[in-house]
Design an enzyme around this catalytic site. Structure first.
Site, PDB file in Angstrom:
ATOM      1  N   ARG A  51       0.825  -1.210   0.000  1.00 36.70           N
ATOM      2  CA  ARG A  51       0.000   0.000   0.000  1.00 36.70           C
ATOM      3  C   ARG A  51       0.863   1.265   0.000  1.00 36.70           C
ATOM      4  NH1 ARG A  51      -5.181  -1.053   3.845  1.00 36.70           N
ATOM      5  NH2 ARG A  51      -5.874  -3.021   2.953  1.00 36.70           N
ATOM      6  N   ASP A 153     -15.929   9.541   8.598  1.00 33.30           N
ATOM      7  CA  ASP A 153     -14.844   8.572   8.446  1.00 33.30           C
ATOM      8  C   ASP A 153     -13.540   9.368   8.441  1.00 33.30           C
ATOM      9  OD1 ASP A 153     -14.819   5.413   7.288  1.00 33.30           O
ATOM     10  OD2 ASP A 153     -12.958   6.534   6.980  1.00 33.30           O
TER      11      ASP A 153
HETATM   12  C1  LIG Z   1     -13.807  -1.990   7.792  1.00 38.58           C
HETATM   13  S1  LIG Z   1     -14.473  -0.380   7.529  1.00 38.58           S
HETATM   14  C2  LIG Z   1     -16.068  -0.549   8.276  1.00 38.58           C
HETATM   15  C3  LIG Z   1     -17.134   0.223   7.538  1.00 38.58           C
HETATM   16  C4  LIG Z   1     -18.550   0.102   8.100  1.00 38.58           C
HETATM   17  N1  LIG Z   1     -18.657   0.685   9.399  1.00 38.58           N
HETATM   18  C5  LIG Z   1     -19.023  -1.319   8.120  1.00 38.58           C
HETATM   19  O1  LIG Z   1     -19.145  -1.908   9.192  1.00 38.58           O
HETATM   20  O2  LIG Z   1     -19.281  -1.883   7.049  1.00 38.58           O
HETATM   21  C6  LIG Z   1     -13.569   0.595   8.715  1.00 38.58           C
HETATM   22  C7  LIG Z   1     -13.637   2.088   8.454  1.00 38.58           C
HETATM   23  O3  LIG Z   1     -13.103   2.766   9.586  1.00 38.58           O
HETATM   24  C8  LIG Z   1     -12.390   3.902   9.132  1.00 38.58           C
HETATM   25  N2  LIG Z   1     -11.422   4.324  10.167  1.00 38.58           N
HETATM   26  C9  LIG Z   1     -10.243   3.762  10.509  1.00 38.58           C
HETATM   27  N3  LIG Z   1      -9.650   4.455  11.487  1.00 38.58           N
HETATM   28  C10 LIG Z   1     -10.469   5.480  11.790  1.00 38.58           C
HETATM   29  C11 LIG Z   1     -10.410   6.571  12.721  1.00 38.58           C
HETATM   30  N4  LIG Z   1      -9.366   6.727  13.534  1.00 38.58           N
HETATM   31  N5  LIG Z   1     -11.434   7.445  12.748  1.00 38.58           N
HETATM   32  C12 LIG Z   1     -12.506   7.291  11.925  1.00 38.58           C
HETATM   33  N6  LIG Z   1     -12.622   6.302  11.022  1.00 38.58           N
HETATM   34  C13 LIG Z   1     -11.617   5.401  10.954  1.00 38.58           C
HETATM   35  C14 LIG Z   1     -11.718   3.421   7.860  1.00 38.58           C
HETATM   36  O4  LIG Z   1     -11.344   4.491   7.028  1.00 38.58           O
HETATM   37  C15 LIG Z   1     -12.810   2.534   7.260  1.00 38.58           C
HETATM   38  O5  LIG Z   1     -13.598   3.224   6.332  1.00 38.58           O
END
Ligand SMILES: C[S@@+](CC[C@H](N)C(=O)[O-])C[C@H]1O[C@@H](n2cnc3c(N)ncnc32)[C@H](O)[C@@H]1O
Length: 285
Positions: A51, A153
């Site tokens: 990445r 996000d």
């Molecule tokens: C695996 S996805 C889950 C998406 C959705 N909530 C679901 O359950 O389908 C995790 C998301 O968390 C976001 N994320 C990671 N670290 C974060 C942070 N510190 N603050 C806010 N969002 C974060 C990522 O960018 C990603 O879009």
């Protein structure tokens, strides 16, 4: 995303274009933990390499040391790209299906409220907040329900995609024919084969960047429900606790907190108690 991750993790390090030492990996782990709370396990080295190699190519650095020095010299744009590269954004429409009838029931009981406020705190590419919007339209039997959804996000790339609300065929496969007809518009021209969410859904949602790790969140509750699904798994227990503590004053006293299928907040049982499978309520109302 999962599949790509597997390929990334299995890729042979000898084919690498750049040298990526254990020290480089440890430095990346510390930086992303400090900036986004994300705890990368030791097994993620190849994923991180593939990445970030893209970022080296894009910025023109020929080694990780120099790239990471550049990143650390206060470079907000590269921080954004670095963070976006390291987040995992797997999501789906109506993921964890059992949450939606629970949400509908919970909200219908509050029908007399002027405005219902919901927060989707890791909204990724939008499938989750749009699923919530569809559930609310169904619950109120109206395309303009008195519901506002804040979708946040950390990753600005996924937020931009979410805002567009255009999804390819494979993302729509699990949505029923009725829902597709009711909530999506068929893409034309360059968007043929994909579908766009109806503007009524889009109008219910405000998309904004928010880092759950930030000391201050510039948002105002109370929220009738908070969705925080499949993001806490990337944080250690201490970070999870801090975030949960900040949810408490933002949630209505009888509000619900929805968690992901593999997430448990038992270590924060002074703040939240389990109501039913992966659905929490405040420990003290
Ligand atoms: C695996 S996805 C889950 C998406 C959705 N909530 C679901 O359950 O389908 C995790 C998301 O968390 C976001 N994320 C990671 N670290 C974060 C942070 N510190 N603050 C806010 N969002 C974060 C990522 O960018 C990603 O879009």
């Amino acid at each position: 995303m999962e599949l790509i991750t597997d390929i990334e993790e299995n890729s042979e390090s000898k084919t690498r274009e750049y040298t990526f030492t254990q020290a480089d990996f440890e430095r990346v782990r510390k930086l992303i933990y400090k900036h986004a709370g994300i705890s990368l396990s030791t097994g993620k080295q190849n994923m991180v390499y593939s990445r970030l190699a893209r970022r080296l190519r894009a910025t023109g650095f020929d080694n990780f040391d120099e790239y990471l020095d550049y990143l650390e010299r206060e470079n907000p744009e590269e921080w954004e790209a670095f963070t976006n590269a390291l987040t995992t954004n797997l999501t789906a429409f109506f993921r964890e299906q059992h949450h939606f009838p629970i949400l509908e029931k919970h909200i219908v009981q509050r029908k007399n409220q002027n405005k219902i406020q919901l927060w989707c705190s890791a909204s990724s590419t939008g499938e989750e907040p749009y699923s919530i919007a569809m559930a609310m339209i169904q619950a109120f039997k109206s395309f303009t329900p008195p519901v506002h959804i804040l979708a946040t996000d950390l990753d600005t790339d996924v937020l931009a995609k979410a805002q567009m609300g255009i999804y390819p065929q494979e993302k729509l496969e699990k949505i029923s024919k009725e829902k597709l007809k009711q909530f999506f518009l068929r893409g034309k021209g360059s968007h043929a084969g994909s579908a766009r969410v109806r503007p009524e859904l889009r109008n219910m949602i405000t998309f904004r960047q928010l880092n759950l790790l930030d000391e201050k969140w510039l948002i105002r509750g109370p929220f009738d429900a908070i969705f925080c699904r499949n993001v806490m798994i990337y944080f250690d227990k201490q970070t999870q606790y801090k975030i949960l503590k900040k949810f408490v004053p933002l949630l209505a006293s009888d509000g619900l907190l929805f968690a992901g299928h593999s997430e448990s907040f038992q270590h924060a049982n002074d703040l939240f108690k389990l109501r039913e499978k992966t659905v929490y309520e405040l420990a003290i109302r």
